[in-house]
Design a protein around this motif. Structure first.
Motif, mmCIF file in Angstrom:
data_model
loop_
_atom_site.group_PDB
_atom_site.id
_atom_site.type_symbol
_atom_site.label_atom_id
_atom_site.label_comp_id
_atom_site.label_asym_id
_atom_site.label_seq_id
_atom_site.Cartn_x
_atom_site.Cartn_y
_atom_site.Cartn_z
ATOM 1 N N ALA A 27 3.059 -39.302 -83.629
ATOM 2 C CA ALA A 27 3.085 -38.114 -84.484
ATOM 3 C C ALA A 27 1.682 -37.787 -84.994
ATOM 4 C CB ALA A 27 4.043 -38.323 -85.653
ATOM 5 N N GLY A 28 0.935 -38.817 -85.395
ATOM 6 C CA GLY A 28 -0.431 -38.600 -85.861
ATOM 7 C C GLY A 28 -1.333 -38.052 -84.770
ATOM 8 N N LEU A 29 -1.183 -38.581 -83.557
ATOM 9 C CA LEU A 29 -1.970 -38.079 -82.430
ATOM 10 C C LEU A 29 -1.629 -36.622 -82.119
ATOM 11 C CD1 LEU A 29 -1.764 -41.195 -80.067
ATOM 12 C CD2 LEU A 29 -3.761 -40.426 -81.360
ATOM 13 N N SER A 30 -0.354 -36.279 -82.261
ATOM 14 C CA SER A 30 0.063 -34.898 -82.016
ATOM 15 C C SER A 30 -0.517 -33.963 -83.074
ATOM 16 C CB SER A 30 1.586 -34.799 -81.987
ATOM 17 O OG SER A 30 2.115 -35.514 -80.892
ATOM 18 N N VAL A 31 -0.626 -34.438 -84.309
ATOM 19 C CA VAL A 31 -1.263 -33.639 -85.356
ATOM 20 C C VAL A 31 -2.722 -33.382 -84.993
ATOM 21 C CG1 VAL A 31 -2.041 -33.651 -87.758
ATOM 22 C CG2 VAL A 31 0.294 -34.364 -87.198
ATOM 23 N N LEU A 32 -3.412 -34.404 -84.467
ATOM 24 C CA LEU A 32 -4.795 -34.216 -84.034
ATOM 25 C C LEU A 32 -4.884 -33.198 -82.906
ATOM 26 C CD1 LEU A 32 -6.270 -37.852 -84.004
ATOM 27 C CD2 LEU A 32 -6.809 -35.996 -85.588
ATOM 28 N N THR A 33 -3.936 -33.241 -81.986
ATOM 29 C CA THR A 33 -3.924 -32.274 -80.888
ATOM 30 C C THR A 33 -3.775 -30.857 -81.419
ATOM 31 O OG1 THR A 33 -2.976 -33.869 -79.338
ATOM 32 C CG2 THR A 33 -2.689 -31.547 -78.810
ATOM 33 N N VAL A 34 -2.852 -30.672 -82.358
ATOM 34 C CA VAL A 34 -2.657 -29.353 -82.968
ATOM 35 C C VAL A 34 -3.952 -28.889 -83.636
ATOM 36 C CG1 VAL A 34 -1.476 -28.120 -84.834
ATOM 37 C CG2 VAL A 34 -0.175 -29.589 -83.275
ATOM 38 N N ALA A 35 -4.630 -29.802 -84.322
ATOM 39 C CA ALA A 35 -5.887 -29.448 -84.999
ATOM 40 C C ALA A 35 -6.944 -29.027 -83.984
ATOM 41 C CB ALA A 35 -6.380 -30.627 -85.823
ATOM 42 N N PHE A 36 -7.080 -29.761 -82.881
ATOM 43 C CA PHE A 36 -8.045 -29.407 -81.843
ATOM 44 C C PHE A 36 -7.762 -28.014 -81.278
ATOM 45 C CE2 PHE A 36 -9.237 -33.996 -81.072
ATOM 46 C CZ PHE A 36 -10.601 -33.814 -81.238
ATOM 47 N N VAL A 37 -6.505 -27.773 -80.939
ATOM 48 C CA VAL A 37 -6.128 -26.481 -80.348
ATOM 49 C C VAL A 37 -6.372 -25.352 -81.339
ATOM 50 C CG1 VAL A 37 -4.200 -25.128 -79.454
ATOM 51 C CG2 VAL A 37 -4.451 -27.505 -78.772
ATOM 52 N N TRP A 38 -6.029 -25.583 -82.587
ATOM 53 C CA TRP A 38 -6.205 -24.546 -83.605
ATOM 54 C C TRP A 38 -7.682 -24.221 -83.812
ATOM 55 C CZ3 TRP A 38 -2.836 -21.342 -85.782
ATOM 56 C CH2 TRP A 38 -3.251 -20.611 -86.904
ATOM 57 N N MET A 39 -8.522 -25.251 -83.839
ATOM 58 C CA MET A 39 -9.956 -25.036 -84.104
ATOM 59 C C MET A 39 -10.649 -24.293 -82.969
ATOM 60 S SD MET A 39 -11.321 -28.433 -86.128
ATOM 61 C CE MET A 39 -10.769 -29.588 -84.868
ATOM 62 N N GLY A 41 -9.198 -22.075 -81.085
ATOM 63 C CA GLY A 41 -8.643 -20.749 -80.945
ATOM 64 C C GLY A 41 -7.787 -20.502 -79.724
ATOM 65 N N LEU A 42 -7.017 -21.503 -79.300
ATOM 66 C CA LEU A 42 -6.074 -21.363 -78.181
ATOM 67 C C LEU A 42 -6.752 -21.015 -76.858
ATOM 68 C CD1 LEU A 42 -3.195 -19.374 -79.957
ATOM 69 C CD2 LEU A 42 -3.425 -21.839 -79.689
ATOM 70 N N GLU A 43 -8.024 -21.345 -76.725
ATOM 71 C CA GLU A 43 -8.741 -21.084 -75.476
ATOM 72 C C GLU A 43 -8.817 -22.369 -74.660
ATOM 73 O OE1 GLU A 43 -9.564 -18.249 -74.392
ATOM 74 O OE2 GLU A 43 -9.131 -17.111 -76.206
ATOM 75 N N PRO A 44 -8.053 -22.483 -73.557
ATOM 76 C CA PRO A 44 -8.042 -23.733 -72.788
ATOM 77 C C PRO A 44 -9.394 -24.084 -72.194
ATOM 78 C CG PRO A 44 -6.896 -21.980 -71.606
ATOM 79 C CD PRO A 44 -7.134 -21.477 -73.000
ATOM 80 N N GLN A 45 -10.234 -23.070 -71.938
ATOM 81 C CA GLN A 45 -11.548 -23.359 -71.356
ATOM 82 C C GLN A 45 -12.477 -24.076 -72.322
ATOM 83 O OE1 GLN A 45 -9.990 -20.505 -71.224
ATOM 84 N NE2 GLN A 45 -9.786 -19.901 -69.075
ATOM 85 N N GLU A 46 -12.151 -24.010 -73.607
ATOM 86 C CA GLU A 46 -13.002 -24.627 -74.618
ATOM 87 C C GLU A 46 -12.663 -26.097 -74.868
ATOM 88 O OE1 GLU A 46 -15.557 -23.055 -75.962
ATOM 89 O OE2 GLU A 46 -15.065 -21.307 -74.734
ATOM 90 N N ALA A 47 -11.635 -26.607 -74.214
ATOM 91 C CA ALA A 47 -11.261 -28.001 -74.412
ATOM 92 C C ALA A 47 -12.370 -28.927 -73.925
ATOM 93 C CB ALA A 47 -9.961 -28.303 -73.669
ATOM 94 N N GLY A 48 -12.716 -29.930 -74.737
ATOM 95 C CA GLY A 48 -13.791 -30.845 -74.401
ATOM 96 C C GLY A 48 -13.308 -32.249 -74.097
ATOM 97 N N GLU A 168 -1.279 -22.189 -74.043
ATOM 98 C CA GLU A 168 -1.775 -23.006 -75.146
ATOM 99 C C GLU A 168 -0.958 -22.764 -76.422
ATOM 100 O OE1 GLU A 168 -4.782 -25.313 -75.343
ATOM 101 O OE2 GLU A 168 -3.726 -25.346 -73.434
ATOM 102 N N ALA A 169 -0.596 -21.510 -76.660
ATOM 103 C CA ALA A 169 0.208 -21.190 -77.845
ATOM 104 C C ALA A 169 1.578 -21.853 -77.769
ATOM 105 C CB ALA A 169 0.342 -19.680 -77.980
ATOM 106 N N ILE A 170 2.162 -21.881 -76.568
ATOM 107 C CA ILE A 170 3.481 -22.482 -76.413
ATOM 108 C C ILE A 170 3.381 -24.006 -76.481
ATOM 109 C CG2 ILE A 170 5.504 -22.668 -74.913
ATOM 110 C CD1 ILE A 170 4.765 -19.879 -73.839
ATOM 111 N N TYR A 171 2.289 -24.567 -75.931
ATOM 112 C CA TYR A 171 2.057 -26.006 -76.101
ATOM 113 C C TYR A 171 1.967 -26.362 -77.586
ATOM 114 C CZ TYR A 171 1.140 -27.483 -71.261
ATOM 115 O OH TYR A 171 1.264 -27.822 -69.938
ATOM 116 N N LEU A 172 1.314 -25.485 -78.346
ATOM 117 C CA LEU A 172 1.193 -25.706 -79.787
ATOM 118 C C LEU A 172 2.566 -25.715 -80.438
ATOM 119 C CD1 LEU A 172 -0.739 -25.979 -82.228
ATOM 120 C CD2 LEU A 172 -0.739 -23.485 -82.379
ATOM 121 N N LEU A 173 3.417 -24.771 -80.047
ATOM 122 C CA LEU A 173 4.776 -24.732 -80.568
ATOM 123 C C LEU A 173 5.545 -25.999 -80.196
ATOM 124 C CD1 LEU A 173 7.116 -23.264 -81.959
ATOM 125 C CD2 LEU A 173 7.577 -22.107 -79.774
#
Length: 206
Positions: A27-39, A41-48, A168-173
Motif C-alpha cells: 500500500a505504501g509503495l502504491s502511494v509512492l506510485t500515485v505521487a510520482f504519477v501526479w507530480m 502530470g500523467l505524462e508517461p514519457q516523463e517517467a524516470g 496513466e489516468a486510469i492506472y492512477l484510478l
C-alpha cells in the motif's frame, strides 16, 4: 494442537503477521506510485528510473504478499473447521484455488472470505453470524482495481500521446482502488486471526 471435526488447528500467526506487513508495504509503495504519477502530470514519457525501480520492488512485494496471504487463507480455513465449524462450502484448497478459476474468481473469493469470517467468529453455529460490510467493500475495490488496471494496460499499447495520458489516468484510478483494498485485506486477516485465537482456549478441543 486442538482438533475437531477431523481437522487440526495449526498456528497461522506467522504467515498472518508477514502477510499483513507486506500488504501494508505494498500500500505504501502504491502511494509512492500515485505521487510520482501526479507530480509528472500523467505524462508517461516523463517517467524516470526511480519509477522503474519502484515498479520492480512492487512486483516482488506483491508476489511475496500474495503467496503469504494465500498460505494464511489455507491455514485459516482449516483452523475454522478445527474450532468446530461444519458444513463450510469452501475447503482450504479452494480458499486458494478459486482465485485462479476464470469467471468464478469474480465471486467465489468474496463468498470464501464471508464464510471464513463467520466460521471464525462463531464456529459452532457460524451460519447465524453476520459478515461485515467491509468484506464486500474490499472485494468491490479489488475488482475495480483489476478491471481499471487491465483497461489501462490495453490503452497503454496505443502509440498516441493522448491515449498514453488516458492510460496513466486510469492506472492512477486503479492504484486509488488498490490501496484501500490492500489495507482492508490486512485488516480482515488481523481480525479473523484474532477471532480464531480467542476461540481456541474456549474450544472443547483445546
Amino acid at each position: 494442537m486442538a482438533q475437531g471435526t477431523g481437522w487440526t488447528y495449526r498456528d497461522a500467526s506467522t504467515p498472518a503477521r508477514l502477510a499483513r506487513w507486506l500488504l501494508w508495504v505494498q500500500a505504501g509503495l502504491s502511494v509512492l506510485t500515485v505521487a510520482f504519477v501526479w507530480m509528472r502530470g500523467l505524462e508517461p514519457q516523463e517517467a524516470g528510473p526511480p519509477e522503474g525501480a519502484l515498479l520492480i520492488v512492487q512486483v516482488v512485494v506483491f508476489i511475496a504478499g500474495a503467496v503469504l496471504t494465500l498460505r494464511w487463507l489455507y491455514l485459516a480455513n482449516g483452523n475454522a473447521r478445527a474450532l468446530g465449524a461444519t458444513d463450510m462450502m469452501v475447503t482450504p484448497g479452494w480458499a486458494v484455488g478459486w482465485f485462479f478459476v476464470p469467471l468464478a474468481n469474480l465471486v467465489m473469493p468474496f463468498q470464501m472470505m464471508r464464510e471464513l469470517w463467520k466460521a471464525s467468529a462463531r464456529p459452532a453455529d457460524w451460519q447465524m453470524e453476520r459478515a461485515p460490510a467491509a468484506i464486500l467493500l474490499w472485494w468491490l475495490l479489488w475488482l475495480a482495481s483489476g478491471a481499471t488496471g487491465a483497461f489501462a494496460s490495453a490503452l497503454s499499447t496505443e502509440p498516441e500521446l493522448a491515449e498514453g495520458s488516458a492510460a496513466e489516468a486510469i492506472y492512477l484510478l486503479s492504484d486509488l482502488c488498490f490501496i484501500p483494498a490492500l489495507l482492508l485485506m490486512a485488516w480482515l486477516i488481523g481480525r479473523i486471526e484474532a477471532m480464531q485465537r480467542r476461540a481456541l482456549p474456549d474450544s472443547v478441543f483445546a
